[in-house]
Motif scaffolding. Structure first.
Motif, PDB file in Angstrom:
ATOM      1  N   UNK A   1      -2.775 -23.619 -52.992  1.00  0.00           N
ATOM      2  CA  UNK A   1      -3.220 -24.519 -51.929  1.00  0.00           C
ATOM      3  C   UNK A   1      -4.387 -23.907 -51.163  1.00  0.00           C
ATOM      4  N   UNK A   2      -4.297 -22.625 -50.859  1.00  0.00           N
ATOM      5  CA  UNK A   2      -5.390 -21.926 -50.179  1.00  0.00           C
ATOM      6  C   UNK A   2      -6.653 -21.982 -51.021  1.00  0.00           C
ATOM      7  N   UNK A   3      -6.519 -21.758 -52.320  1.00  0.00           N
ATOM      8  CA  UNK A   3      -7.683 -21.796 -53.214  1.00  0.00           C
ATOM      9  C   UNK A   3      -8.322 -23.179 -53.238  1.00  0.00           C
ATOM     10  N   UNK A   4      -7.509 -24.220 -53.283  1.00  0.00           N
ATOM     11  CA  UNK A   4      -8.034 -25.591 -53.297  1.00  0.00           C
ATOM     12  C   UNK A   4      -8.778 -25.885 -51.999  1.00  0.00           C
ATOM     13  N   UNK A   5      -8.196 -25.500 -50.874  1.00  0.00           N
ATOM     14  CA  UNK A   5      -8.844 -25.762 -49.591  1.00  0.00           C
ATOM     15  C   UNK A   5     -10.143 -24.973 -49.438  1.00  0.00           C
ATOM     16  N   UNK A   6     -10.138 -23.726 -49.887  1.00  0.00           N
ATOM     17  CA  UNK A   6     -11.366 -22.917 -49.819  1.00  0.00           C
ATOM     18  C   UNK A   6     -12.462 -23.552 -50.662  1.00  0.00           C
TER      19      UNK A   6
ATOM     20  N   UNK B   1      -6.771 -19.179 -39.203  1.00  0.00           N
ATOM     21  CA  UNK B   1      -6.349 -20.524 -38.781  1.00  0.00           C
ATOM     22  C   UNK B   1      -5.100 -20.954 -39.545  1.00  0.00           C
ATOM     23  N   UNK B   2      -5.108 -20.786 -40.848  1.00  0.00           N
ATOM     24  CA  UNK B   2      -3.948 -21.176 -41.656  1.00  0.00           C
ATOM     25  C   UNK B   2      -2.759 -20.257 -41.368  1.00  0.00           C
TER      26      UNK B   2
ATOM     27  N   UNK C   1      -2.187 -14.663 -45.625  1.00  0.00           N
ATOM     28  CA  UNK C   1      -3.189 -15.726 -45.519  1.00  0.00           C
ATOM     29  C   UNK C   1      -4.588 -15.120 -45.464  1.00  0.00           C
ATOM     30  N   UNK C   2      -4.752 -14.082 -44.661  1.00  0.00           N
ATOM     31  CA  UNK C   2      -6.047 -13.396 -44.584  1.00  0.00           C
ATOM     32  C   UNK C   2      -6.416 -12.764 -45.927  1.00  0.00           C
ATOM     33  N   UNK C   3      -5.460 -12.069 -46.517  1.00  0.00           N
ATOM     34  CA  UNK C   3      -5.709 -11.355 -47.779  1.00  0.00           C
ATOM     35  C   UNK C   3      -6.050 -12.307 -48.912  1.00  0.00           C
TER      36      UNK C   3
END
Length: 138
Positions: free
Chosen positions: A68-73, A90-91, A127-129
């Motif tokens: 999900x993080x990859x898709x949003x980025x 933020x996330x 989340x940061x990493x």
């Protein structure tokens, strides 16, 4: 948004997932293992029986959050280290840590604030990493 899914660097996703899962093992298995028992009111009680759900569940959840993080980025076109750190914060704080506290406020948690304070740093850190890894390997 869904087009971003096809543009992902799946090697970066795999690396970010492995790092996040490894951090989880170290964090929960070593760094806060005793404190976690206190937060859950399990001091002096036997550990829950191992099961596929308990063993694989956290890894599956980590995989979902990493993808999900990859898709949003990708969809937000985040390309710099600064943007990755901002997005990760933020996330991490706005969603993951906040949800950790919301879940902990369930009456079944004997020490909800302590539980939240123990868990939130892991979610913010991952989340940061993962955000940094995904942006740097994009």
């Amino acid at each position: 948004m869904f087009v971003a899914f096809t543009d992902l660097n799946w090697i970066a996703v795999a690396i970010a997932f492995i790092v996040a899962a490894g951090l989880g093992g170290l964090y929960y298995g070593v760094a806060i293992a005793r404190a976690y028992d206190v937060a859950l009111g399990r001091v002096g009680k036997p550990a829950p029986a191992p099961s596929m759900l308990r063993n694989l569940g956290p890894a599956v959840c980590t995989l979902f959050t990493t993808v999900t993080t990859a898709v949003l980025i990708e969809a937000l076109d985040i390309t710099s280290l600064g943007e990755a750190l901002g997005f990760g914060m933020v996330v991490g704080v706005g969603y993951l840590a906040a949800m950790t506290f919301q879940i902990a406020l369930n009456p079944n948690f004997p020490h909800p604030l302590f539980y939240g304070l123990l868990n939130a740093p892991y979610f913010v850190l991952t989340s940061l990493t993962t955000s940094v890894i995904l942006v740097q390997l994009r």
